[in-house]
Design an enzyme around this catalytic site. Sequence first.
Site, PDB file in Angstrom:
ATOM      1  N   LYS A   1       0.815  -1.221   0.000  1.00 40.03           N
ATOM      2  CA  LYS A   1       0.000   0.000   0.000  1.00 40.03           C
ATOM      3  C   LYS A   1       0.848   1.271   0.000  1.00 40.03           C
ATOM      4  O   LYS A   1       0.482   2.268  -0.639  1.00 40.03           O
ATOM      5  CB  LYS A   1      -0.948   0.014   1.179  1.00 40.03           C
ATOM      6  N   THR A   2       1.974   1.260   0.699  1.00 38.01           N
ATOM      7  CA  THR A   2       2.825   2.455   0.732  1.00 38.01           C
ATOM      8  C   THR A   2       3.383   2.751  -0.655  1.00 38.01           C
ATOM      9  O   THR A   2       3.469   3.909  -1.072  1.00 38.01           O
ATOM     10  CB  THR A   2       3.976   2.271   1.741  1.00 38.01           C
TER      11      THR A   2
ATOM     12  N   ASP B   1      -3.801   7.484   4.719  1.00 39.72           N
ATOM     13  CA  ASP B   1      -3.283   6.136   4.970  1.00 39.72           C
ATOM     14  C   ASP B   1      -3.888   5.574   6.257  1.00 39.72           C
ATOM     15  O   ASP B   1      -4.359   6.320   7.110  1.00 39.72           O
ATOM     16  CB  ASP B   1      -1.757   6.204   5.093  1.00 39.72           C
ATOM     17  N   GLU B   2      -3.866   4.259   6.408  1.00 41.75           N
ATOM     18  CA  GLU B   2      -4.368   3.571   7.611  1.00 41.75           C
ATOM     19  C   GLU B   2      -5.778   4.057   7.974  1.00 41.75           C
ATOM     20  O   GLU B   2      -6.082   4.349   9.130  1.00 41.75           O
ATOM     21  CB  GLU B   2      -3.415   3.790   8.796  1.00 41.75           C
TER      22      GLU B   2
ATOM     23  N   GLN C   1      -7.442  -5.281   9.561  1.00 38.69           N
ATOM     24  CA  GLN C   1      -6.368  -4.885  10.476  1.00 38.69           C
ATOM     25  C   GLN C   1      -6.791  -3.737  11.391  1.00 38.69           C
ATOM     26  O   GLN C   1      -5.942  -3.024  11.930  1.00 38.69           O
ATOM     27  CB  GLN C   1      -5.110  -4.502   9.691  1.00 38.69           C
TER      28      GLN C   1
ATOM     29  N   ARG D   1       2.399 -11.112  10.206  1.00 42.05           N
ATOM     30  CA  ARG D   1       3.724 -10.510  10.432  1.00 42.05           C
ATOM     31  C   ARG D   1       4.817 -11.453   9.948  1.00 42.05           C
ATOM     32  O   ARG D   1       5.961 -11.039   9.744  1.00 42.05           O
ATOM     33  CB  ARG D   1       3.970 -10.234  11.923  1.00 42.05           C
TER      34      ARG D   1
END
Length: 751
Positions: free
Chosen positions: A31-32, A217-218, A248, A600
Amino acid sequence: MDFSVLNDRQAEAVRCTEGPLLIIAGAGSGKTRVLTYRIAYLMQDCGVDPWNIMAITFTNKAASEMRERVNRIAGHGAESVWVSTFHSACARILRRYIDRIGYGTDFSIYDTDDSKTVMKAVLAEMNVDSKRFTVRGALSVISAAKNKMLSVEDMEAEAASRDDDVYAAAYRAYEERLRKNNALDFDDLLVKTVELFEKKPQVLEMYRDRLKYIMVDEYQDTNGVQFKFVSLLAEKHKNLCVVGDDDQSIYKFRGADISNILDFEKVFPKAKVIKLEQNYRSTGAILDVANEVIKNNRERREKVLWTAAEEGRKVVFCQYETGREEAAGVASDIKRAVLNGANYSDFAILYRTNAQSRALEEQLIAKSVPYKIIGGVNFYARKEIKDILAYLKTIANGRDDLAVKRIINVPKRGIGKTSIDRVTDFAARRGSSFFEALVYAENIPDIGSALKKVRLFTGLILRFRTIAPTMPVTELIQTVCQDSGYTAKLEADGTDESIDRLENLNELVSKAALYEKEAENPTLSGFLEEVALVADIDELSEDRDSLVLMTIHSAKGLEFEHVYITGMEDGLFPGFRTIYDVDPSALEEERRLAYVGFTRAKKTLTLTGAKLRMMMGETEGHAVSRFVKEIPDYLLDIKGGAVAARKKEEPRHASGGFGSLGYVNGASGKGKYAGSHSLGKMPAGFTPKQFKVERETSLSYGVGDRVLHRKFGEGTVAEIVNGSKDFEVTVDFDTAGRKRMFASFAKLEKL
């Protein structure tokens, strides 16, 4: 622009520049990269002035990294893009225009300590019960109100109890003091910006004209006021791109509202939705497990993570007999892998609560495995643990001036620095310890009004010394926590941090119980010596090859080659409070947390649990976590005894208890101690001395008999061991699962 580094879905998201866009970015889906390429694409290929672009992140570090990455892609110009956090952006706006709503542009921004100072003065002026209405508790209530954009008047109108009235009054007084001081707290930065936009539409219009393209973002972590801020800014051009993953969303306790991302199209009906489901982090085996678990949530958008990478090793699930064996097994497993060529830094051990680190730390130290804790500190270095250990040191050794001075005002007793200095001088002149000087404080010149407070403290310690020789260390810790007011203060705070601290104190009781069980002649000094030897480890340097320990919350956004997630049991992960919460969304958030933990891992994921675990000093039987049971057997490499039958197990739980201090029913319930080792409140009218129980010399029941426990109900005796101190009785309770307890405490009645 070169799109060869992007997959089809990522490229589509970059090129979709006009109108509202929701990018559902699964874990590890890049996504970044999409956000940075999208900014560069707007500047290079679409001719958008960087001045007209805004990108909002949640941390200053993320904002800085995003700006650097855009610069690398676009060459230059990123310095003109407005990349910042919500709070930084709002502070910048308010510095220019807050005078339009009655504040000076030279306003102060109060940090957490400043806010505490103001609230402390407010509550003192209100003359309310400081144990019931704490500074942290009041600030937490007010922060939650501001995040939902509830004004003082709203809170006053919605007050439905005496407590609500008090908090509303504190809210009003707090706001009046901030206004008088021309100050804002962190929540106000957003609240006042929204207020400015709504009251002064010309200011809002100016920012709307400038910020034609907005990216967030987020987005799953945004709260009500952040959502309002973004919605107001994007209303004119509708070129709003939000990126996030509803799977998330794990920060509800901080005010995050998952409906912001789930209901995006309701606010922006013409929104386009693009899903990024290709994962670039984990193996196929790990993703299969993560997908199987998260699909059980109803409150989510359908997505399935996949990877073009190798399938990899199956996810391992290993069930140990006890929590201690689990910690030892994980430590040995990692050490073995390092001996075979791996690096310690490739490994992360994750857990649900900080209290779980204690057993892990001890085993890692015992096996000489280097580690560091992220987002936390060594168990024995935590404030609450050091505080209670200082009490115990003072009880065992009154000459330890450092320990006495640490706790003389913990919790607050109003003994000021001047009085402490006078006692210190008096002790130096007499050649005595600091505590001895406190005992004879009436002989200290100018001690004044502090004398009464000093006597209360010394009386407390002297009483502890009287009962300590005849009381097990576990009970002494509970008594110290309770009678000193330490747990009452944490319970009154009611914050997430205070709950963590309470759980850590429960874990200290469990450590003491293990010590008592294993020591030939358990004593307070012996316990303190054992703890000191475990806690005395050197600080690890940042560049040392070491594994990391952290909660799953702290691990969000990180990745590791090999991940162990411990404590996969019902009652621990998910916790009992969550399992029995009337709101089903609580369990769904826990499942999202498990999903975050699973994703993770890059190469291997190992899930572990224990059949028996010491909680609050008492051994409890736990069923395998329901999140593990949601994974089909064919996706797991199942290890450990009797794990194959995990699907058939019924969840076991401590009836009336949630495994967290301050939430345990029974410790403050009927009966004398009732077999509970919680640090909850003592029964009214009982003193610590009355908690001493003589050893049972004979039992009225045997293996196979049906018995009744005041807390856990009816059950069947499974095993009886005649120990050196007492009979250890194991009972399979009908509703509470398997419990192992001392007969003297259990007070079981034969049916």
